[in-house]
Design an enzyme around this catalytic site. Structure first.
Site, PDB file in Angstrom:
ATOM      1  N   ASN A  11      16.888 -26.157-128.272  1.00  0.00           N
ATOM      2  CA  ASN A  11      15.796 -25.851-128.262  1.00  0.00           C
ATOM      3  C   ASN A  11      15.587 -24.426-127.386  1.00  0.00           C
ATOM      4  O   ASN A  11      16.122 -24.988-125.662  1.00  0.00           O
ATOM      5  CB  ASN A  11      15.480 -27.150-127.013  1.00  0.00           C
ATOM      6  CG  ASN A  11      13.496 -27.034-126.368  1.00  0.00           C
ATOM      7  OD1 ASN A  11      12.871 -26.412-126.991  1.00  0.00           O
ATOM      8  ND2 ASN A  11      13.571 -28.213-125.583  1.00  0.00           N
ATOM      9  N   LYS A  13      12.894 -23.745-125.255  1.00  0.00           N
ATOM     10  CA  LYS A  13      11.831 -23.713-124.425  1.00  0.00           C
ATOM     11  C   LYS A  13      11.202 -22.789-123.991  1.00  0.00           C
ATOM     12  O   LYS A  13      10.728 -21.746-124.566  1.00  0.00           O
ATOM     13  CB  LYS A  13      12.167 -24.331-122.775  1.00  0.00           C
ATOM     14  CG  LYS A  13      13.612 -25.401-123.204  1.00  0.00           C
ATOM     15  CD  LYS A  13      13.887 -26.118-121.344  1.00  0.00           C
ATOM     16  CE  LYS A  13      15.506 -26.604-122.316  1.00  0.00           C
ATOM     17  NZ  LYS A  13      14.715 -28.159-121.022  1.00  0.00           N
ATOM     18  N   HIS A  97       8.865 -33.767-126.374  1.00  0.00           N
ATOM     19  CA  HIS A  97       9.926 -33.851-125.264  1.00  0.00           C
ATOM     20  C   HIS A  97       9.835 -34.433-123.799  1.00  0.00           C
ATOM     21  O   HIS A  97       8.990 -34.239-123.374  1.00  0.00           O
ATOM     22  CB  HIS A  97      10.134 -32.788-124.878  1.00  0.00           C
ATOM     23  CG  HIS A  97      11.214 -31.631-124.864  1.00  0.00           C
ATOM     24  ND1 HIS A  97      11.317 -31.773-123.314  1.00  0.00           N
ATOM     25  CD2 HIS A  97      12.831 -31.441-125.232  1.00  0.00           C
ATOM     26  CE1 HIS A  97      12.676 -31.597-122.867  1.00  0.00           C
ATOM     27  NE2 HIS A  97      13.151 -31.504-124.130  1.00  0.00           N
ATOM     28  N   GLU A  99      10.011 -32.799-120.928  1.00  0.00           N
ATOM     29  CA  GLU A  99       9.325 -31.800-120.250  1.00  0.00           C
ATOM     30  C   GLU A  99       7.754 -31.277-120.608  1.00  0.00           C
ATOM     31  O   GLU A  99       7.053 -31.426-119.660  1.00  0.00           O
ATOM     32  CB  GLU A  99       9.892 -30.595-120.557  1.00  0.00           C
ATOM     33  CG  GLU A  99      10.685 -30.201-119.985  1.00  0.00           C
ATOM     34  CD  GLU A  99      11.302 -29.525-120.570  1.00  0.00           C
ATOM     35  OE1 GLU A  99      11.603 -28.881-120.885  1.00  0.00           O
ATOM     36  OE2 GLU A  99      12.877 -29.616-120.478  1.00  0.00           O
ATOM     37  N   GLU A 168      17.552 -38.507-124.897  1.00  0.00           N
ATOM     38  CA  GLU A 168      17.443 -37.163-123.619  1.00  0.00           C
ATOM     39  C   GLU A 168      17.588 -37.564-122.493  1.00  0.00           C
ATOM     40  O   GLU A 168      16.453 -37.467-122.120  1.00  0.00           O
ATOM     41  CB  GLU A 168      16.650 -36.085-124.135  1.00  0.00           C
ATOM     42  CG  GLU A 168      16.983 -36.063-125.703  1.00  0.00           C
ATOM     43  CD  GLU A 168      16.482 -33.256-125.276  1.00  0.00           C
ATOM     44  OE1 GLU A 168      17.201 -33.068-125.613  1.00  0.00           O
ATOM     45  OE2 GLU A 168      15.410 -33.214-124.979  1.00  0.00           O
ATOM     46  N   GLY A 174      19.083 -29.944-119.233  1.00  0.00           N
ATOM     47  CA  GLY A 174      18.706 -28.975-117.933  1.00  0.00           C
ATOM     48  C   GLY A 174      19.499 -28.725-116.234  1.00  0.00           C
ATOM     49  O   GLY A 174      19.586 -28.002-115.150  1.00  0.00           O
ATOM     50  N   SER A 212      21.795 -31.319-121.389  1.00  0.00           N
ATOM     51  CA  SER A 212      23.323 -30.378-120.981  1.00  0.00           C
ATOM     52  C   SER A 212      24.775 -30.381-121.770  1.00  0.00           C
ATOM     53  O   SER A 212      25.462 -30.652-121.689  1.00  0.00           O
ATOM     54  CB  SER A 212      23.840 -30.931-119.407  1.00  0.00           C
ATOM     55  OG  SER A 212      22.810 -30.542-118.835  1.00  0.00           O
TER      56      SER A 212
HETATM   57  C1  PEP Z   1      16.207 -30.160-123.887  1.00  0.00           C
HETATM   58  O1  PEP Z   1      15.963 -28.868-124.176  1.00  0.00           O
HETATM   59  O2  PEP Z   1      15.938 -30.748-124.982  1.00  0.00           O
HETATM   60  C2  PEP Z   1      17.952 -29.894-123.444  1.00  0.00           C
HETATM   61  C3  PEP Z   1      18.390 -30.988-123.666  1.00  0.00           C
HETATM   62  O3  PEP Z   1      18.074 -29.716-122.349  1.00  0.00           O
HETATM   63  P1  PEP Z   1      19.812 -28.379-122.018  1.00  0.00           P
HETATM   64  O4  PEP Z   1      20.388 -28.615-123.061  1.00  0.00           O
HETATM   65  O5  PEP Z   1      19.361 -27.396-121.067  1.00  0.00           O
HETATM   66  O6  PEP Z   1      19.834 -30.282-121.211  1.00  0.00           O
END
Ligand code: PEP
Length: 250
Positions: A11, A13, A97, A99, A168, A174, A212
């Site tokens: 992803n 982003k 997601h 976000e 998630e 992040g 992460s």
């Molecule tokens: C994500 O954006 O879905 C995500 C898991 O980000 P990160 O791996 O940076 O935590």
């Protein structure tokens, strides 16, 4: 252990640019050589769909969108319809997601409408669920993810086995703070049980972990019996890291 092919989805982003995308994708595709043991996708910012479609053509890397509109067409400024995404070879669409839920107020109902719209057009929604730190600390993790999954479990005319679900935990996205393999597996087992109660094909559904995930922790996470892949943010922007995660997904 289940035997379905894992899926590693990056992803990006709101990151990237024409030159950076090209360098990143060329390195990933070169690194994959003859292919990958798992399925691979990249969810890219909408303005780059055409570029990414052309760079990934004929490769093992599938194109994903980071969102999709729940509406078919019309006066919805800024939105992207499934038909538009399909014009650019999009195969998967991230839906819900955290976000989007957090900054764009997407409710469980909207997430379900988006998933429905994607499925009806033949796109595979990657439906994201996960609890905030506050919810985890209040002992609400299970209730939150079950509520989020329940909203999408009965999609009109579609079998839930057609979707991908990504767990998630919001506190791990992040932040560099990853759920331990045991923490992640515990929630995946809850989701699998909920899916099993709704569909005899629950074992076909890929449950991704996101939060992460990186080159160092991917193998342990992906070794868990109910973790069928990863949704990878930051580490998907670095070809060597993304390739190591893909290599860990056998
Ligand atoms: C994500 O954006 O879905 C995500 C898991 O980000 P990160 O791996 O940076 O935590």
């Amino acid at each position: 252990m289940n035997s379905k092919k894992k899926l590693i989805a990056g992803n990006w982003k709101m990151n990237g640019g024409l030159a950076a995308n090209e360098a990143l994708l060329k390195a990933i595709i070169a690194g994959l050589g003859d292919g990958a043991a798992c399925d691979v996708a990249v969810a890219v910012p909408a303005p780059y769909l055409a570029q990414v479609q052309s760079l990934t053509f004929g490769s093992a890397v599938a194109v994903a969108s980071q969102d999709v509109s729940q509406h078919e067409a019309g006066a919805f400024t800024g939105e992207m319809s499934v038909a538009m995404l399909k014009d650019f070879g999009v195969r998967y669409a991230l839906v819900g997601h955290s976000e989007r839920r957090q900054y764009h107020g997407e409710s469980d109902v909207v997430v379900a409408e988006k998933a429905q719209r994607a499925l009806a057009a033949g796109l595979t929604p990657i439906i994201c669920v996960g609890e905030t730190l506050q919810e985890r600390e209040a002992g609400q993790t299970e209730a939150v993810v079950k509520r989020q999954l329940a909203a999408v479990i009965h999609l009109n005319g579609h079998c839930i086995s057609e979707v991908v679900v990504a767990y998630e935990p919001v506190w791990a996205i992040g932040t560099g703070r990853t759920a331990s393999p045991e923490q992640a597996q515990a929630v995946h087992a809850v989701l699998r049980a909920q899916l099993s109660a709704a569909s005899e094909h629950a074992d076909r559904i890929r449950l991704l972990y996101g939060g992460s995930m990186n080159a160092a922790n991917a193998a342990q996470l992906l070794a868990q019996p109910d973790i069928d892949g990863g949704l990878v943010g930051g580490a998907s922007l670095k070809a060597p890291d993304f390739l190591q995660i893909i290599a860990a997904a056998r």
